[in-house]
Design an enzyme around this catalytic site. Sequence first.
Site, PDB file in Angstrom:
ATOM      1  NE  ARG A  29      -4.057  -1.939   2.044  1.00  0.00           N
ATOM      2  CZ  ARG A  29      -3.995  -2.873   2.988  1.00  0.00           C
ATOM      3  NH1 ARG A  29      -3.098  -2.777   3.946  1.00  0.00           N
ATOM      4  NH2 ARG A  29      -4.811  -3.877   2.969  1.00  0.00           N
ATOM      5  CE  LYS A  63      -2.050  13.196 -14.854  1.00  0.00           C
ATOM      6  NZ  LYS A  63      -2.542  13.658 -16.174  1.00  0.00           N
ATOM      7  CD  GLU A  82       5.233  15.442 -22.980  1.00  0.00           C
ATOM      8  OE1 GLU A  82       4.451  16.406 -22.836  1.00  0.00           O
ATOM      9  OE2 GLU A  82       4.868  14.241 -22.867  1.00  0.00           O
ATOM     10  CE  LYS A 120       4.161  16.742 -14.707  1.00  0.00           C
ATOM     11  NZ  LYS A 120       4.216  15.492 -15.427  1.00  0.00           N
ATOM     12  CD  GLU A 145      -5.493  15.576 -15.439  1.00  0.00           C
ATOM     13  OE1 GLU A 145      -4.358  15.077 -15.384  1.00  0.00           O
ATOM     14  OE2 GLU A 145      -6.307  15.332 -16.338  1.00  0.00           O
ATOM     15  NE  ARG A 201      -0.682  16.403 -13.061  1.00  0.00           N
ATOM     16  CZ  ARG A 201       0.132  15.657 -12.341  1.00  0.00           C
ATOM     17  NH1 ARG A 201       0.034  15.652 -11.020  1.00  0.00           N
ATOM     18  NH2 ARG A 201       1.067  14.921 -12.908  1.00  0.00           N
ATOM     19  CG  ASN A 218      -3.753  15.132 -20.791  1.00  0.00           C
ATOM     20  OD1 ASN A 218      -4.464  14.458 -21.529  1.00  0.00           O
ATOM     21  ND2 ASN A 218      -2.936  14.575 -19.909  1.00  0.00           N
ATOM     22  CG  HIS A 272      -0.619  14.443 -23.632  1.00  0.00           C
ATOM     23  ND1 HIS A 272       0.025  15.649 -23.809  1.00  0.00           N
ATOM     24  CD2 HIS A 272       0.304  13.613 -23.064  1.00  0.00           C
ATOM     25  CE1 HIS A 272       1.273  15.555 -23.382  1.00  0.00           C
ATOM     26  NE2 HIS A 272       1.472  14.333 -22.919  1.00  0.00           N
ATOM     27  CG  HIS A 331      -2.584   9.766 -24.376  1.00  0.00           C
ATOM     28  ND1 HIS A 331      -3.064  10.034 -23.120  1.00  0.00           N
ATOM     29  CD2 HIS A 331      -1.242   9.845 -24.280  1.00  0.00           C
ATOM     30  CE1 HIS A 331      -2.043  10.267 -22.301  1.00  0.00           C
ATOM     31  NE2 HIS A 331      -0.933  10.167 -22.987  1.00  0.00           N
ATOM     32  CG  HIS A 363       4.298  10.125 -24.578  1.00  0.00           C
ATOM     33  ND1 HIS A 363       2.929   9.969 -24.473  1.00  0.00           N
ATOM     34  CD2 HIS A 363       4.601  11.250 -23.868  1.00  0.00           C
ATOM     35  CE1 HIS A 363       2.428  10.948 -23.720  1.00  0.00           C
ATOM     36  NE2 HIS A 363       3.418  11.733 -23.346  1.00  0.00           N
TER      37      HIS A 363
HETATM   38  N1  LIG Z   1       3.995  10.439 -15.519  1.00  0.00           N
HETATM   39  C1  LIG Z   1       3.990  11.484 -16.311  1.00  0.00           C
HETATM   40  O1  LIG Z   1       3.662  12.604 -15.909  1.00  0.00           O
HETATM   41  C2  LIG Z   1       4.416  11.324 -17.732  1.00  0.00           C
HETATM   42  C3  LIG Z   1       4.710  12.453 -18.500  1.00  0.00           C
HETATM   43  C4  LIG Z   1       5.126  12.274 -19.808  1.00  0.00           C
HETATM   44  C5  LIG Z   1       5.275  10.997 -20.333  1.00  0.00           C
HETATM   45  N2  LIG Z   1       4.984   9.934 -19.541  1.00  0.00           N
HETATM   46  C6  LIG Z   1       5.177   8.570 -20.058  1.00  0.00           C
HETATM   47  O2  LIG Z   1       6.560   8.418 -20.321  1.00  0.00           O
HETATM   48  C7  LIG Z   1       6.724   7.462 -21.361  1.00  0.00           C
HETATM   49  C8  LIG Z   1       7.678   7.987 -22.397  1.00  0.00           C
HETATM   50  O3  LIG Z   1       8.923   8.213 -21.775  1.00  0.00           O
HETATM   51  P1  LIG Z   1      10.276   8.237 -22.615  1.00  0.00           P
HETATM   52  O4  LIG Z   1      10.114   9.122 -23.779  1.00  0.00           O
HETATM   53  O5  LIG Z   1      11.369   8.475 -21.675  1.00  0.00           O
HETATM   54  O6  LIG Z   1      10.344   6.770 -23.235  1.00  0.00           O
HETATM   55  P2  LIG Z   1      11.091   5.460 -22.722  1.00  0.00           P
HETATM   56  O7  LIG Z   1      11.031   5.324 -21.283  1.00  0.00           O
HETATM   57  O8  LIG Z   1      10.550   4.353 -23.559  1.00  0.00           O
HETATM   58  O9  LIG Z   1      12.600   5.742 -23.126  1.00  0.00           O
HETATM   59  C9  LIG Z   1      12.899   5.917 -24.469  1.00  0.00           C
HETATM   60  C10 LIG Z   1      14.083   5.018 -24.918  1.00  0.00           C
HETATM   61  O10 LIG Z   1      15.281   5.656 -24.523  1.00  0.00           O
HETATM   62  C11 LIG Z   1      16.123   4.723 -23.845  1.00  0.00           C
HETATM   63  N3  LIG Z   1      16.911   5.509 -22.896  1.00  0.00           N
HETATM   64  C12 LIG Z   1      16.449   6.223 -21.843  1.00  0.00           C
HETATM   65  N4  LIG Z   1      17.463   6.911 -21.282  1.00  0.00           N
HETATM   66  C13 LIG Z   1      18.572   6.621 -21.982  1.00  0.00           C
HETATM   67  C14 LIG Z   1      19.921   7.053 -21.908  1.00  0.00           C
HETATM   68  N5  LIG Z   1      20.328   7.981 -21.053  1.00  0.00           N
HETATM   69  N6  LIG Z   1      20.802   6.523 -22.781  1.00  0.00           N
HETATM   70  C15 LIG Z   1      20.397   5.624 -23.719  1.00  0.00           C
HETATM   71  N7  LIG Z   1      19.130   5.212 -23.866  1.00  0.00           N
HETATM   72  C16 LIG Z   1      18.226   5.713 -23.007  1.00  0.00           C
HETATM   73  C17 LIG Z   1      15.176   3.739 -23.232  1.00  0.00           C
HETATM   74  O11 LIG Z   1      15.808   2.528 -23.001  1.00  0.00           O
HETATM   75  C18 LIG Z   1      14.096   3.643 -24.299  1.00  0.00           C
HETATM   76  O12 LIG Z   1      14.501   2.708 -25.269  1.00  0.00           O
HETATM   77  C19 LIG Z   1       5.351   7.177 -21.903  1.00  0.00           C
HETATM   78  O13 LIG Z   1       4.890   5.947 -21.401  1.00  0.00           O
HETATM   79  C20 LIG Z   1       4.515   8.310 -21.377  1.00  0.00           C
HETATM   80  O14 LIG Z   1       3.177   7.948 -21.228  1.00  0.00           O
HETATM   81  C21 LIG Z   1       4.564  10.069 -18.260  1.00  0.00           C
HETATM   82  O1  LIG Z   2       1.506  15.289 -15.599  1.00  0.00           O
HETATM   83  C1  LIG Z   2       0.473  15.458 -16.247  1.00  0.00           C
HETATM   84  O2  LIG Z   2      -0.600  15.799 -15.706  1.00  0.00           O
HETATM   85  C2  LIG Z   2       0.468  15.257 -17.704  1.00  0.00           C
HETATM   86  O3  LIG Z   2      -0.588  15.227 -18.324  1.00  0.00           O
HETATM   87  C3  LIG Z   2       1.793  15.092 -18.380  1.00  0.00           C
HETATM   88  C4  LIG Z   2       1.742  14.331 -19.688  1.00  0.00           C
HETATM   89  O4  LIG Z   2       2.860  14.766 -20.450  1.00  0.00           O
HETATM   90  C5  LIG Z   2       1.918  12.830 -19.514  1.00  0.00           C
HETATM   91  O5  LIG Z   2       2.045  12.217 -20.752  1.00  0.00           O
HETATM   92  C6  LIG Z   2       0.884  12.134 -18.683  1.00  0.00           C
HETATM   93  O6  LIG Z   2       1.275  10.812 -18.402  1.00  0.00           O
HETATM   94  C7  LIG Z   2      -0.462  12.033 -19.334  1.00  0.00           C
HETATM   95  O7  LIG Z   2      -1.370  11.683 -18.375  1.00  0.00           O
HETATM   96  P1  LIG Z   2      -2.778  11.044 -18.650  1.00  0.00           P
HETATM   97  O8  LIG Z   2      -3.487  11.251 -17.378  1.00  0.00           O
HETATM   98  O9  LIG Z   2      -3.376  11.753 -19.808  1.00  0.00           O
HETATM   99  O10 LIG Z   2      -2.559   9.608 -18.964  1.00  0.00           O
HETATM  100 ZN   LIG Z   3       3.194  13.465 -22.127  1.00  0.00          ZN
END
Ligand SMILES: NC(=O)c1ccc[n+]([C@@H]2O[C@H](COP(=O)([O-])OP(=O)(O)OC[C@H]3O[C@@H](n4cnc5c(N)ncnc54)[C@H](O)[C@@H]3O)[C@@H](O)[C@H]2O)c1
Ligand SMILES: O=C(O)C(=O)C[C@@H](O)[C@H](O)[C@H](O)COP(=O)(O)O
Ligand SMILES: [Zn+2]
Length: 377
Positions: free
Chosen positions: A127, A149, A191, A235, A245, A249, A253, A256, A260, A273
């Site tokens: 948890r 998130k 982004e 951010k 959100e 917040r 998006n 997105h 998405h 992404h």
């Molecule tokens: N939680 C949030 O607020 C939020 C915000 C934006 C995106 N996201 C999520 O994040 C994901 C996308 O993230 P991403 O673009 O980092 O993709 P990713 O995590 O798939 O990384 C992209 C690629 O780069 C490689 N990589 C990463 N760092 C590296 C480094 N320093 N050197 C060499 N290779 C490296 C990874 O192995 C992967 O192949 C999506 O799932 C998206 O939904 C979440």
């Molecule tokens: O942090 C947030 O809030 C965002 O929307 C950031 C986005 O860049 C990110 O891709 C996020 O994961 C999207 O969230 P979701 O709730 O639309 O899945």
């Molecule tokens: Zn995003």
Amino acid sequence: MNELVLQSTVNVDLGPLSYQIAIAPNSLENLGSLLADLNLGKKILVVSNPIVADYYGERAIASLSAAGFSVSSHLIPAGERYKTLDSIQTLYDKALEQRLERSSTLVALGGGVIGDMTGFAAATWLRGINFVQVPTSLLAMVDASVGGKTGVNHPQGKNLIGAFYQPRLVHIDPEVLKTLPEREFRAGMAEVIKYGVIWDNDLFVRLEGATALNSFLAIDPELLNIILTRSCQAKAEVVSQDEKESGVRAILNYGHTIGHAIESLTGYETINHGEAVAIGMVAASEIAVRLGLWDRECGDRQLALLQKTGLPTQIPASVSVEDILDTLQTDKKVKAGRVRFILPTGIGEVKITDAVPNDTLRDVLADLGASNSNSGY
Ligand SMILES: NC(=O)c1ccc[n+]([C@@H]2O[C@H](COP(=O)([O-])OP(=O)(O)OC[C@H]3O[C@@H](n4cnc5c(N)ncnc54)[C@H](O)[C@@H]3O)[C@@H](O)[C@H]2O)c1
Ligand SMILES: O=C(O)C(=O)C[C@@H](O)[C@H](O)[C@H](O)COP(=O)(O)O
Ligand SMILES: [Zn+2]
């Protein structure tokens, strides 16, 4: 070990859940000492993927061990298609095997995929256990690692399973971007440009002034520091006002809603992404122009930045208008059955609206390249 020299720090102000984003070049070796200040339990599980672990796993683990932690590691295959509950199950199995306790910590060492999954496992194992973000992609540094998130994809849609769960620390070492593939660097820039449009006119103008934005090597260190700091500040400001959100917040998006849909309709394989968000921003901009919310000139400025970065700006023809409209119904912003869009009204300003006429939406999607027949995805 070098002494830690912080380039900048940004605070995410969330009362008792507040934390720091520490940006410091060449600081992976200092990870252990930074965590030692957080009053964590002894056990740490580092979660990564094989690519990132090959580059940075040993250094991160050595630093944590030297600080007195008992460290184990777990790898999940690289790629968005592994952002699933099955991968989370493997993480739970490892947590059980290592007898992680409530005071234990998961450290996410990787891009946004690893960060989102590690955070979700931390939110749910026992948890809730401690969680630290060590983002290694540009996208994770400026966005995914900040704000709490966490989650995974459902076969029917992006990030449909998840939790809001804040990390205890975000530790950014920009030097690791040296090994990031250029395509992934460009994805992160999508982004960054988003923050310029939704929040930070000055950042947008600075990006316009840069000679190149398409690779880590092409960007001078001063601009990179501005990109990292201003993006994290944007951010952090938004999240501090609305952690879960219920209001502002949603502007994070921007791009997105359609982005998405494109990601999930292309099977999380061909478009990443950031690329999907870039296309989604062009679509949102075009809708806003047609509704008279912002000028064509502003839309052209956004388009020029995306093109300078080398990001895609057209919807792939394998995706149909109807499939996008169907997928939009699963968007998390849907309220009372109506899809809500984030639309730009000026550089640095957006509004949230559910008043986009269906015909306008269809026309924009088709004009940007979506086909008029079902793709079969
Ligand atoms: N939680 C949030 O607020 C939020 C915000 C934006 C995106 N996201 C999520 O994040 C994901 C996308 O993230 P991403 O673009 O980092 O993709 P990713 O995590 O798939 O990384 C992209 C690629 O780069 C490689 N990589 C990463 N760092 C590296 C480094 N320093 N050197 C060499 N290779 C490296 C990874 O192995 C992967 O192949 C999506 O799932 C998206 O939904 C979440
Ligand atoms: O942090 C947030 O809030 C965002 O929307 C950031 C986005 O860049 C990110 O891709 C996020 O994961 C999207 O969230 P979701 O709730 O639309 O899945
Ligand atoms: Zn995003």
